[in-house]
Design a protein around this motif. Sequence first.
Motif: not given
Length: 186
Positions: A160-169, A174-180
């Motif tokens: 179940t998806v309970r949230e979503f995110a803005l991701v900086h790649s 090969s690195q991701h950072e969730v911004l919000f």
Amino acid sequence: MSAPKPTRPTDSLFLAVYPDAAAASRIRDEAARIRIEHGLRATPIPADRLHITLHYLGAFAGLPADTIEQARAAASSVAMPPFDVTLDRIESFASRRPKHPLVIAGDPDEAFSAFVDTLGEALQTAGIFVKSHPRFIPHVTVLYDEHRVARQSIAPIEWTVREFALVHSLLGRSQHEVLFRWPLGS
């Protein structure tokens, strides 16, 4: 004197949902099984980077503060309930690059499709052009390999998806950072 801005894209932004821990573990297990079964050499994507991209916002030379703020405003305006995801097949997607993405995919239900459409409309309203897909296919890329794997069914992986995110790649690193992150209401 400030350092010159890079001219080549160094960063990208996208909105995504992440599998919960149990689903991520199942996704990794399926990827490992297929990798062995088909003699694939590619290294699987780490569990913390497994995600379903909802909308790709673009590649940039540096992080564009205006795009981040527009995306943040758009995402904050979306109020929808949690929804379920079911992924039930594995296959290689076609690619113009030498390595093909191996994905675990499924078909979106009405709630998932409505969420993606609503988020896309909010982004457009906020001034961010997003490519609309005639048929959104939720998928998690698990690795990239020269060899293609034909579509095959797998035991369904659900969460179940309970949230979503803005991701900086960070491109090429090969690195991701969730911004919000934004929770979905009940």
